[in-house]
Enzyme design. Structure first.
Site, PDB file in Angstrom:
ATOM      1  N   ALA A 129       0.837  -1.208   0.000  1.00 26.38           N
ATOM      2  CA  ALA A 129       0.000   0.000   0.000  1.00 26.38           C
ATOM      3  C   ALA A 129       0.865   1.247   0.000  1.00 26.38           C
ATOM      4  CB  ALA A 129      -0.920  -0.016   1.218  1.00 26.38           C
TER       5      ALA A 129
ATOM      6  N   ARG B 281      -3.060   9.700  -9.362  1.00 24.92           N
ATOM      7  CA  ARG B 281      -4.203   9.886 -10.260  1.00 24.92           C
ATOM      8  C   ARG B 281      -5.544  10.000  -9.524  1.00 24.92           C
ATOM      9  NH1 ARG B 281      -3.405   5.227 -14.442  1.00 24.92           N
ATOM     10  NH2 ARG B 281      -1.785   4.511 -12.987  1.00 24.92           N
TER      11      ARG B 281
ATOM     12  N   GLY C 151       1.425  -8.247 -16.608  1.00 27.08           N
ATOM     13  CA  GLY C 151       2.403  -9.309 -16.780  1.00 27.08           C
ATOM     14  C   GLY C 151       1.708 -10.496 -17.441  1.00 27.08           C
TER      15      GLY C 151
ATOM     16  N   ARG D  50     -30.409   8.638  11.297  1.00 28.95           N
ATOM     17  CA  ARG D  50     -28.982   8.888  11.475  1.00 28.95           C
ATOM     18  C   ARG D  50     -28.403   8.014  12.581  1.00 28.95           C
ATOM     19  NH1 ARG D  50     -28.578  15.220  11.662  1.00 28.95           N
ATOM     20  NH2 ARG D  50     -26.387  14.689  11.986  1.00 28.95           N
TER      21      ARG D  50
ATOM     22  N   TYR E  61     -38.293  16.470  13.512  1.00 32.28           N
ATOM     23  CA  TYR E  61     -36.887  16.236  13.846  1.00 32.28           C
ATOM     24  C   TYR E  61     -36.822  15.688  15.261  1.00 32.28           C
ATOM     25  CZ  TYR E  61     -32.115  16.707  15.279  1.00 32.28           C
ATOM     26  OH  TYR E  61     -30.874  16.417  15.776  1.00 32.28           O
TER      27      TYR E  61
END
Ligand code: UD1
Ligand code: MG
Length: 458
Positions: A12, A18, A144, A319, A352
Site C-alpha cells: 500500500a 491519479r 504481466g 442517522r 426532527y
C-alpha cells in the site's frame, strides 16, 4: 488448511497520484470500507493469521486503518518505490518469524474474495512454492503475461519486457501471489532489477523458483476480481461491482428490492427476511434490519437498528445511534438522530427527533421538533409511553415528558411534564366578536376597487 499459518503482506505504498486526493489511495472507500480494509478482511477471512502492511512514508493514517481492521498487523515503511519485490521485502521482519503460507496482496485491489485467497493457499498446501493469480484479460496491455510450459507456469513476463509474441498472450497476472513461507525470503532476496523499468519485480519469483526445481502453480479468477483502482473512474466501477455483490446475497436471503440498481448498501449491512426496499434507498454503515421491515423510496439510513415490522419513509432519514422499535412508523420528511423509538410509536410526518428517547405507543405529530441544541451543547428529550404530541410542537431540551401526556398542538414546551397531564405551551387564544368578518369584507372591497382602477388605466 486451518492448521497452516499464513502471513498476508499488503502493498500500500503507492502514491495514488491519479486519485487527485489529499487522502492516500487505499483509504478511499468501497461500500463504506477503505480499500485496504477490504483486502485485510478478505485475507483474514481466508485464514490469514497475521498481516503486514507496506506503506509509504508519513502514512500514519493508513497504519491506523490497518490496525482498526485486523488485530495482528505490523506496519513497514517503504521510502523508495523500487518495485513490488522491493516492497514485499520491507516486511522481512514479519517473514522471518516463519509462516507456512505467505500471501502478497495489493491495497488498491479490493475485490479479491476470501475464496480466491483460500484457493491460492490450497495450491501452496499441495506443494507449490509460488502461486500466481491468473485471469483472462479482455485487453492484456500493461499486465504481466503468464508463460505456460506443458501446463505449468514457467515465468511471468512484464509488459515492458515482453516480445511481440508474448504480448499476444491474454492469460495475465492479477498481481497478487502466494509463496511458500519456507522459500519466500530466499526467492525474494534473489530478485534483481536488471530490467526495462529497473524495478525489483515480484513476478520474477516464478522463474527463480523453477530454476531451483520448485513447483509453481496458477489459480485463475474472473478479471473483475483483480481490478485495481488508479483513479476515481475506476473507483466508481469497483463500487458498482461491490454493490452488485452485496445486493445479490441480500435478495437471495429474503430482501425484495424493487429496483436493485438504485439501492446502495454498506459492506456491513445486515438483513433479516421479508424486507422490502423500495427504489432509491441508501443504507450507510452499521445498519441492522430485522424481519418484515419496509424501507420506502428515497430513504437514507445509517448507524441504526430497525426492529421487526417497522415502516420507514418515503423520504425519511435515520442517522447514527438510533434504534427504531418493533412496528414503528417513520413517515415522510422525518429525521431521527441519536434517538431510540419504542415499539409501536409513530412519527408520520415532518419531524426532527434528536437525542431523544420515545416510549412505546407514542404519537409524534406533524411538525414536532426536539430542540436538542442550545448553540453550544446537545440536550436530551425523554418522552414516555402512549404520549400524544400535538402537531407543530417545539420540545426544548433538556426535557422529560411523562407517560400518557397529551401536548396541545402548537405548544412550545420548556418544562418537564408529569405523567397523565394535558400540557399547553402556547399563548391563550383570544377571539374578538365580529372583527374577523369585518376585516375580510373590507379586504374584499379594497381588492374590487383596485381592480376597477387598474381596468380604467389600461
Ligand atoms: C503488477 C505486476 C503485473 C500484474 C499487475 C496487475 C509486478 C512486477 N507486476 O504490475 O505482473 O499484471 O500488477 O495489476 O509485480 N507497490 C508498492 N511499492 C512498490 C511498487 C508497488 O507498494 O515499490 C504497490 C502499488 O501501490 C500497487 C501494487 O504494489 O498497489 C502493484 O504495483 P504496480 O506498480 O501497480 O504494479 P504493475 O506495474 O501494475
Ligand atoms: Mg498496477
Amino acid at each position: 488448511m486451518s492448521e497452516r499459518t499464513c502471513l498476508s503482506i499488503v502493498l500500500a505504498a503507492g502514491e495514488g497520484t491519479r486519485m487527485q486526493s489529499a487522502r492516500p489511495k487505499v483509504l478511499h472507500e468501497v461500500a463504506g470500507l477503505s480499500m485496504v480494509g477490504h483486502v485485510l478482511r478478505a485475507v483474514s477471512a481466508a485464514g490469514g493469521t497475521a498481516a503486514a502492511v507496506v506503506v509509504g512514508p508519513d502514512r500514519a493514517d493508513v497504519a491506523a486503518e490497518a490496525r482498526r481492521q485486523v488485530a495482528d498487523v505490523s506496519i513497514h515503511v517503504q521510502t523508495e518505490r523500487l518495485g513490488t519485490a522491493h516492497a514485499v521485502l520491507h516486511a522481512e521482519e514479519a517473514l522471518a518469524r516463519g509462516y507456512d503460507d505467505v500471501i502478497v496482496a495489493f491495497g488498491d485491489t479490493p475485490l479479491v474474495t476470501p475464496e480466491t485467497f483460500s484457493r491460492l493457499r490450497a495450491a501452496l498446501a499441495e506443494g507449490a512454492a509460488v502461486v500466481a493469480l491468473g485471469f483472462e484479460a479482455a485487453d492484456p496491455f500493461g499486465y504481466g503475461r503468464l508463460m505456460m510450459e506443458g501446463g505449468a507456469l514457467a515465468a511471468i513476463v512484464e509488459e515492458k519486457e515482453a516480445s511481440a509474441a508474448q504480448r499476444a498472450i491474454t492469460l495475465c497476472n492479477g498481481g497478487l501471489m502466494a509463496l511458500s513461507g519456507a522459500h519466500a525470503l530466499s526467492l525474494l532476496k534473489r530478485i534483481g532489477n536488471a530490467n526495462a523499468k529497473g524495478e525489483f519485480y515480484l513476478t520474477d519469483a516464478v522463474a527463480l523458483a523453477r530454476a531451483s526445481g520448485l513447483q509453481t502453480a496458477v489459480v485463475t479468477a474472473p478479471e473483475e476480481e483483480v481490478r485495481g483502482v488508479n483513479d476515481r473512474v475506476q473507483l466508481a466501477e469497483v463500487e458498482a461491482i461491490a454493490q452488485g455483490r452485496l445486493r445479490a446475497p441480500a435478495m437471495r436471503g429474503g430482501v425484495t428490492m424493487v429496483a436493485p440498481e438504485t439501492v446502495f448498501l454498506s459492506f456491513d449491512t445486515a438483513f433479516g427476511r421479508d424486507i422490502l426496499l423500495e427504489p432509491h434507498v441508501v443504507i450507510g454503515l452499521g445498519v441492522t434490519i430485522e424481519d418484515d421491515v419496509t424501507l420506502r423510496a428515497y430513504s437514507h439510513i445509517a448507524g441504526c437498528h430497525i426492529a421487526k415490522g417497522a415502516i420507514v419513509g418515503p423520504f425519511a432519514r435515520i442517522r447514527p445511534k438510533s434504534r427504531i422499535g418493533e412496528g414503528v412508523h417513520i413517515g415522510n420528511f422525518v429525521e431521527v438522530n441519536r434517538t431510540a423509538i419504542g415499539a409501536g410509536a409513530e412519527a408520520n410526518h415532518l419531524a426532527y427527533l434528536g437525542d431523544a428517547t420515545i416510549g412505546e405507543g407514542t404519537n409524534i405529530g406533524a411538525g414536532t421538533i426536539t430542540c436538542n441544541f442550545d448553540g453550544a451543547d446537545k440536550h436530551a428529550t425523554v418522552i414516555g409511553r402512549d404520549v400524544f404530541v400535538g402537531s407543530n410542537s417545539t420540545l426544548v431540551a433538556p426535557l422529560t415528558i411523562g407517560d400518557e401526556v397529551l401536548i396541545a398542538a402548537g405548544s412550545t414546551i420548556t418544562q418537564n411534564v408529569e405523567a397523565g397531564a394535558l400540557a399547553f405551551g402556547r399563548p391563550k387564544q383570544a377571539a374578538l366578536p365580529g372583527r374577523g368578518a369585518e376585516k375580510i369584507r373590507s379586504n374584499k372591497l379594497r381588492r374590487a376597487e383596485r381592480k376597477a382602477r387598474d381596468a380604467k388605466k389600461s
